[in-house]
Each structure stands twice: as structure tokens, then as C-alpha cells.
Design a protein around this motif. Structure first.
Motif, short mmCIF file in Angstrom:
data_model
loop_
_atom_site.label_atom_id
_atom_site.label_comp_id
_atom_site.label_asym_id
_atom_site.label_seq_id
_atom_site.Cartn_x
_atom_site.Cartn_y
_atom_site.Cartn_z
N UNK A 32 73.64 -77.87 26.79
CA UNK A 32 73.57 -79.22 27.36
C UNK A 32 72.58 -79.27 28.52
N UNK A 33 71.90 -80.40 28.63
CA UNK A 33 70.94 -80.63 29.70
C UNK A 33 71.21 -81.97 30.35
N UNK A 34 70.89 -82.05 31.64
CA UNK A 34 70.86 -83.31 32.37
C UNK A 34 69.40 -83.68 32.52
N UNK A 35 69.01 -84.84 32.03
CA UNK A 35 67.65 -85.33 32.20
C UNK A 35 67.67 -86.30 33.38
N UNK B 199 68.94 -91.54 33.60
CA UNK B 199 69.71 -90.30 33.52
C UNK B 199 70.29 -90.17 32.14
N UNK B 200 70.37 -88.94 31.66
CA UNK B 200 71.07 -88.72 30.39
C UNK B 200 71.58 -87.29 30.33
N UNK C 269 75.36 -94.20 42.76
CA UNK C 269 75.99 -95.11 41.80
C UNK C 269 75.58 -94.79 40.37
N UNK C 270 74.30 -94.47 40.15
CA UNK C 270 73.86 -94.10 38.80
C UNK C 270 74.53 -92.81 38.35
N UNK C 271 74.67 -91.85 39.27
CA UNK C 271 75.30 -90.58 38.90
C UNK C 271 76.78 -90.78 38.59
N UNK C 272 77.46 -91.63 39.37
CA UNK C 272 78.88 -91.90 39.09
C UNK C 272 79.04 -92.56 37.72
N UNK C 273 78.14 -93.48 37.39
CA UNK C 273 78.19 -94.13 36.08
C UNK C 273 77.99 -93.10 34.97
N UNK D 179 75.65 -89.04 27.00
CA UNK D 179 75.76 -90.16 27.94
C UNK D 179 74.37 -90.51 28.44
N UNK D 180 74.22 -91.80 28.80
CA UNK D 180 72.93 -92.26 29.29
C UNK D 180 73.14 -93.41 30.26
N UNK D 181 72.33 -93.46 31.31
CA UNK D 181 72.33 -94.56 32.26
C UNK D 181 70.93 -95.16 32.22
N UNK D 182 70.87 -96.49 32.03
CA UNK D 182 69.59 -97.17 31.92
C UNK D 182 69.44 -98.19 33.04
#
Length: 176
Positions: free
Chosen positions: A55-58, A41-42, A158-162, A31-34
Motif C-alpha cells: 500500500x502507498x499513500x499518494x 490524497x489517495x 482536514x483532508x487527512x482526516x477525511x 480511499x481518495x480525497x479530491x
């Protein structure tokens, strides 16, 4: 022209040197948020040296400065938070981070992170995560302190929820 070529050569060598623990060719983006065509975030999976997927959270690149002012001068190095090696651990870690948006402003906790160029390497350090109140919501501040210099990045609710919605939609790509 020589300076530009030397810069890209040094960049390639630093990424290659940091990639020794993980095989970048087997990276699976989950998953990725741009924002503004830039990844903020990814969540991704990459096999470690034993072949087990991790797995990693960037949370993106980190600014450089002090408690008040952060200047984004380093787009290459990113902060990676290890999430786990199976679906249950990954979702539990992400849900735990999501719950911290509900904490009062100023609440801090520590997680393990990896600050490295392009992909995570074997180096781990303590990252302080603090809930911050902003005008229209809350953010999580991810902060490293080195020799009196603070490096920080911020993630909005909001970015984290997405990101969470995207992870849940792509759950089948998470390691069992």
C-alpha cells in the motif's frame, strides 16, 4: 501537432518504464480525497514483483521552488509514501502521520518516499515531513531537496482526516 504527439508518446514511455516494478492493471484504490475534481490524497494497493500487495499513500504532485514560493509545474510526477504490506502496518503508519498534526509547528521527521510519474517505482529517497501552522489549522509539508531546488507539497489536517475516515470505511480492501 507533431510536438503534441511526441509529448504524449514520451509521457507514455516514461510511465511504462517506471511501471516495471508494479503491475498497474492490479492497482486497487482504497480511499481518495479530491478537491476541485483533482485528486489530492489517495491510498491504494498494488502488487510488487513478487505478487505481494503493497500500500502507498499518494500526497499528490509537488511544487518546484524554494522555502517560500512553490510553483506547481509538474502534474505528472507524484510523491508516494509506502505504508506497508498488511493492514496493521498500514493503519499504524497512517495513524503515525496523523499524530504529527499535533506536534508543534516546525517539528520535522523523515520518511521514505518515491517520486515518480503516475505510479511508484523502485526508487526510494528521503522525504522530510514538517508540521506547519497556517491561519486556520495545520498542514504537513512533504519536501524533497535536489541540487538546491526544493520540491514540496502540503496536506491539510482536514483532508487527512477525511482520508482516514475513507480508509477505515474501506478497510476490507486493505491487504491482510
Amino acid at each position: 501537432m507533431k510536438r503534441i504527439a511526441l509529448f504524449f508518446l514520451a509521457l507514455t514511455l516514461s510511465v511504462t518504464a517506471s511501471a516495471q516494478k508494479y503491475d498497474i492493471t492490479k492497482l486497487v484504490e482504497i480511499a481518495e480525497v479530491e478537491s476541485n475534481d483533482q485528486s489530492i490524497l489517495s491510498v491504494f494497493s498494488i502488487p510488487d514483483e513478487s505478487g505481494q500487495p503493497v500500500c502507498f499513500l499518494c500526497v499528490g504532485s509537488m511544487g518546484l521552488g524554494d522555502e517560500i514560493i512553490q510553483i506547481d509545474v509538474d502534474p505528472i510526477n507524484k510523491l508516494f509514501i509506502p505504508l506497508g504490506s498488511n493492514r496493521a502496518e498500514i493503519m499504524e503508519t497512517l495513524e503515525g502521520l496523523k499524530q504529527h498534526f499535533e506536534e508543534p509547528a516546525g517539528t520535522s521527521f523523515e520518511v521514505t518516499g518515491c517520486f515518480a510519474p503516475a505510479i511508484p517505482n523502485g526508487n526510494r529517497e528521503t522525504v522530510t515531513v514538517t508540521t506547519r501552522k497556517v491561519l486556520f489549522g495545520k498542514k504537513l509539508e512533504f519536501k524533497l531537496e535536489r541540487d538546491g531546488v526544493i520540491r514540496a507539497t502540503y496536506v491539510s489536517r482536514s483532508d487527512f482526516k477525511t482520508l482516514m475516515v475513507n480508509v477505515k470505511l474501506n478497510k476490507r480492501w486493505l491487504p491482510e
